[in-house]
Design a protein around this motif. Sequence first.
Motif, mmCIF file in Angstrom:
data_model
loop_
_atom_site.group_PDB
_atom_site.id
_atom_site.type_symbol
_atom_site.label_atom_id
_atom_site.label_comp_id
_atom_site.label_asym_id
_atom_site.label_seq_id
_atom_site.Cartn_x
_atom_site.Cartn_y
_atom_site.Cartn_z
ATOM 1 N N GLU A 183 39.310 -12.557 -44.119
ATOM 2 C CA GLU A 183 38.635 -12.346 -42.850
ATOM 3 C C GLU A 183 39.681 -11.938 -41.817
ATOM 4 O OE1 GLU A 183 36.937 -15.794 -40.973
ATOM 5 O OE2 GLU A 183 38.210 -17.138 -42.135
ATOM 6 N N PRO A 184 39.304 -11.156 -40.810
ATOM 7 C CA PRO A 184 40.283 -10.690 -39.813
ATOM 8 C C PRO A 184 40.822 -11.842 -38.978
ATOM 9 C CG PRO A 184 38.057 -10.078 -39.166
ATOM 10 C CD PRO A 184 37.956 -10.627 -40.557
ATOM 11 N N LYS A 185 42.065 -11.689 -38.541
ATOM 12 C CA LYS A 185 42.732 -12.741 -37.778
ATOM 13 C C LYS A 185 43.116 -12.306 -36.361
ATOM 14 C CE LYS A 185 44.774 -14.585 -42.043
ATOM 15 N NZ LYS A 185 46.037 -14.859 -42.783
ATOM 16 N N VAL A 186 43.248 -11.007 -36.128
ATOM 17 C CA VAL A 186 43.732 -10.502 -34.842
ATOM 18 C C VAL A 186 42.543 -10.099 -33.989
ATOM 19 C CG1 VAL A 186 45.206 -8.822 -33.690
ATOM 20 C CG2 VAL A 186 45.829 -9.679 -35.962
ATOM 21 N N SER A 187 42.421 -10.711 -32.819
ATOM 22 C CA SER A 187 41.329 -10.369 -31.909
ATOM 23 C C SER A 187 41.652 -9.084 -31.157
ATOM 24 C CB SER A 187 41.086 -11.507 -30.917
ATOM 25 O OG SER A 187 42.195 -11.633 -30.038
ATOM 26 N N LEU A 188 40.639 -8.493 -30.532
ATOM 27 C CA LEU A 188 40.835 -7.252 -29.789
ATOM 28 C C LEU A 188 41.814 -7.446 -28.641
ATOM 29 C CD1 LEU A 188 40.004 -4.293 -29.313
ATOM 30 C CD2 LEU A 188 38.139 -5.142 -27.875
ATOM 31 N N ARG A 189 41.722 -8.544 -27.953
ATOM 32 C CA ARG A 189 42.614 -8.773 -26.807
ATOM 33 C C ARG A 189 44.052 -9.055 -27.233
ATOM 34 N NH1 ARG A 189 37.636 -10.112 -24.835
ATOM 35 N NH2 ARG A 189 37.235 -9.523 -22.648
ATOM 36 N N ASP A 190 44.247 -9.488 -28.481
ATOM 37 C CA ASP A 190 45.609 -9.689 -28.985
ATOM 38 C C ASP A 190 46.187 -8.405 -29.578
ATOM 39 O OD1 ASP A 190 45.598 -12.365 -28.275
ATOM 40 O OD2 ASP A 190 44.829 -13.037 -30.216
ATOM 41 N N GLY A 191 45.347 -7.621 -30.220
ATOM 42 C CA GLY A 191 45.843 -6.420 -30.892
ATOM 43 C C GLY A 191 46.002 -5.225 -29.981
ATOM 44 N N LEU A 192 45.164 -5.127 -28.956
ATOM 45 C CA LEU A 192 45.196 -3.950 -28.088
ATOM 46 C C LEU A 192 46.538 -3.751 -27.388
ATOM 47 C CD1 LEU A 192 43.244 -1.682 -27.364
ATOM 48 C CD2 LEU A 192 42.582 -2.992 -25.331
ATOM 49 N N PRO A 193 47.195 -4.795 -26.860
ATOM 50 C CA PRO A 193 48.506 -4.568 -26.222
ATOM 51 C C PRO A 193 49.541 -3.960 -27.168
ATOM 52 C CG PRO A 193 47.626 -6.703 -25.584
ATOM 53 C CD PRO A 193 46.729 -6.192 -26.658
ATOM 54 N N ARG A 194 49.496 -4.282 -28.473
ATOM 55 C CA ARG A 194 50.450 -3.700 -29.421
ATOM 56 C C ARG A 194 50.211 -2.195 -29.560
ATOM 57 N NH1 ARG A 194 49.513 -8.106 -34.338
ATOM 58 N NH2 ARG A 194 49.163 -9.916 -32.989
ATOM 59 N N MET A 195 48.958 -1.812 -29.555
ATOM 60 C CA MET A 195 48.631 -0.390 -29.631
ATOM 61 C C MET A 195 49.033 0.324 -28.343
ATOM 62 S SD MET A 195 44.886 1.280 -30.202
ATOM 63 C CE MET A 195 44.583 3.021 -29.949
ATOM 64 N N VAL A 196 48.808 -0.320 -27.202
ATOM 65 C CA VAL A 196 49.147 0.278 -25.907
ATOM 66 C C VAL A 196 50.649 0.541 -25.827
ATOM 67 C CG1 VAL A 196 49.239 -0.149 -23.429
ATOM 68 C CG2 VAL A 196 47.158 -0.692 -24.716
ATOM 69 N N GLU A 197 51.452 -0.380 -26.308
ATOM 70 C CA GLU A 197 52.906 -0.195 -26.278
ATOM 71 C C GLU A 197 53.318 1.029 -27.089
ATOM 72 O OE1 GLU A 197 56.967 -2.701 -27.449
ATOM 73 O OE2 GLU A 197 54.980 -3.614 -27.659
ATOM 74 N N ASP A 198 52.711 1.203 -28.264
ATOM 75 C CA ASP A 198 53.022 2.370 -29.101
ATOM 76 C C ASP A 198 52.579 3.658 -28.416
ATOM 77 O OD1 ASP A 198 53.535 3.749 -31.791
ATOM 78 O OD2 ASP A 198 51.397 4.152 -31.497
ATOM 79 N N PHE A 199 51.365 3.667 -27.856
ATOM 80 C CA PHE A 199 50.860 4.867 -27.189
ATOM 81 C C PHE A 199 51.697 5.222 -25.962
ATOM 82 C CE2 PHE A 199 46.386 6.295 -28.411
ATOM 83 C CZ PHE A 199 46.599 6.007 -29.750
ATOM 84 N N ARG A 200 52.107 4.195 -25.210
ATOM 85 C CA ARG A 200 52.891 4.456 -23.997
ATOM 86 C C ARG A 200 54.192 5.167 -24.351
ATOM 87 N NH1 ARG A 200 52.571 -0.210 -21.780
ATOM 88 N NH2 ARG A 200 51.152 0.301 -20.049
ATOM 89 N N GLY A 201 54.865 4.704 -25.391
ATOM 90 C CA GLY A 201 56.119 5.336 -25.793
ATOM 91 C C GLY A 201 55.924 6.761 -26.276
ATOM 92 N N ARG A 202 54.847 7.012 -27.007
ATOM 93 C CA ARG A 202 54.617 8.354 -27.543
ATOM 94 C C ARG A 202 54.121 9.330 -26.475
ATOM 95 N NH1 ARG A 202 50.662 6.735 -32.119
ATOM 96 N NH2 ARG A 202 50.324 9.004 -32.285
ATOM 97 N N ILE A 203 53.239 8.865 -25.590
ATOM 98 C CA ILE A 203 52.701 9.767 -24.559
ATOM 99 C C ILE A 203 53.775 10.157 -23.564
ATOM 100 C CG2 ILE A 203 51.142 9.890 -22.583
ATOM 101 C CD1 ILE A 203 49.124 8.275 -24.219
ATOM 102 N N PHE A 204 54.466 9.172 -23.028
ATOM 103 C CA PHE A 204 55.466 9.487 -22.005
ATOM 104 C C PHE A 204 56.735 10.059 -22.621
ATOM 105 C CE2 PHE A 204 52.948 6.059 -19.881
ATOM 106 C CZ PHE A 204 52.324 6.914 -18.974
ATOM 107 N N GLY A 205 56.992 9.740 -23.879
ATOM 108 C CA GLY A 205 58.107 10.376 -24.573
ATOM 109 C C GLY A 205 57.840 11.851 -24.770
ATOM 110 N N ASP A 206 56.603 12.200 -25.162
ATOM 111 C CA ASP A 206 56.240 13.600 -25.325
ATOM 112 C C ASP A 206 56.335 14.349 -24.006
ATOM 113 O OD1 ASP A 206 55.788 13.069 -27.938
ATOM 114 O OD2 ASP A 206 53.594 12.951 -27.789
ATOM 115 N N ARG A 207 55.900 13.711 -22.921
ATOM 116 C CA ARG A 207 55.965 14.376 -21.597
ATOM 117 C C ARG A 207 57.413 14.627 -21.191
ATOM 118 N NH1 ARG A 207 51.449 11.469 -17.688
ATOM 119 N NH2 ARG A 207 49.585 12.285 -18.753
ATOM 120 N N LYS A 208 58.291 13.652 -21.495
ATOM 121 C CA LYS A 208 59.697 13.814 -21.136
ATOM 122 C C LYS A 208 60.310 14.966 -21.894
ATOM 123 C CE LYS A 208 64.052 11.250 -21.011
ATOM 124 N NZ LYS A 208 64.722 9.973 -21.313
ATOM 125 N N GLU A 209 59.976 15.043 -23.210
ATOM 126 C CA GLU A 209 60.537 16.139 -24.012
ATOM 127 C C GLU A 209 60.017 17.496 -23.511
ATOM 128 O OE1 GLU A 209 59.479 15.282 -27.998
ATOM 129 O OE2 GLU A 209 60.771 13.523 -28.166
#
Length: 435
Positions: A403-429
């Motif tokens: 059964e799943p163990k990670v709730s939406l409110r716990d997992g979403l910040p991990r995804m946001v951190e990855d997206f933030r690095g990729r989106i703003f990294g792409d803009r910088k490049e």
Amino acid sequence: MSSMSLNHRRPEIPQQSGNYTPKPPQKPWSLTKPVEYLCREQRVMFVVIGMAIASVFFFLQPQFITTTVQLQKSSSGYQGSGIATRKQQHVGGVISPGAKLPLGLQRKSLRVVVTGGAGFVGSHLVDKLMARGDSVIVVDNFFTGRKENVMHHFGNPRFELIRHDVVEPLLLEVDQIYHLACPASPVHYKFNPVKTIISFSFFASTNVVGTLNMLGLAKRIGARFLLTSTSEVYGDPLQHPQKEEYWGNVNPIGVRSCYDEGKRTAETLTMDYHRGADVQVRIARIFNTYGPRMCIDDGRVVSNFVAQALRKEPLTVYGDGNQTRSFQYVSDLVDGLMRLMESEHVGPFNLGNPGEFTMLELAEVVKEVIDPHARIEFRENTADDPHKRKPDISKAKEMLGWEPKVSLRDGLPRMVEDFRGRIFGDRKETSESAV
């Protein structure tokens, strides 16, 4: 001088009278000689000591096995698939839960192929298999996958990457096949619907191409095959929550049917190979999954909301926003896939988080995590969009212990951190290259 006569003949020996017997006459058996042999040089004492050592060894064997398994788990960092968590044995390339693992014998490293292994879910599965100590072959045509998702395994002798499209035959020698290859997001499968169909079904006498090739490979080499199907096989469901026994409500000529019907056909072929060709198969029906390495602009609701909030854009909600979905974190899904592969159950199994959110509720969670001032923009709903989607996972709980163990409110910040690095990294490049 008189001549002397020489006689070179050997003197003849007279034969003994009576019949010749090669064996001496047998003496009657006596107990005294074995007893005398054991009593000499303290042999009895050594026999008793040997028996005592053997008894202690077999008495303590279960404790040695448990210790060995725990050391293997701690060294590999592998948690949660059920492999080597109990006394087990390797049979036909598969670890059978509940069997016994001989003392001092480490778990056999398997050769595993993951089609679509450079994609979002596939790359996380590859990470878990590599951490377990398996040799992994990734097969991907990079239509939706990214080489960056698996680059950290380059140089590892247990890792191979093959650029290949599964609609073409492939010859490999492996123990297990995870078949994930297919564009799963609306943007990608609507971009080339015919390609999406071909990835899983081809309307000709053979009926399937991508899945057919991998099932044919599994049949030839005796490998176990796992098909990653989807909750889309239920269509716009009339049953809520959806159980595996529900046959679904799918529009066969709609804009989403290339994906829905492709997966349904793949399930049909998988079961036909299981019944007709005795191929070991497993079927997983995956519900909405999110996490790091998702494609940023793939049209899926979680990635859309996160990318829009980070870019300070309005969160686009289609329709009235009351349609529901269930969201599971990618690590929970990978755990479920591996448990299913190692189990003795065919399926299909629903793998999803039963927590149900409306699109408006999801938008509010994204605003809490990223930008409380983000605004919501409503747009016309897309065709054939399911109104409700929620898995019944009682079967997976009972048979897989999952059964799943990670709730939406716990997992979403991990995804946001990855997206933030990729989106703003792409803009910088981009800005640097413009200069």
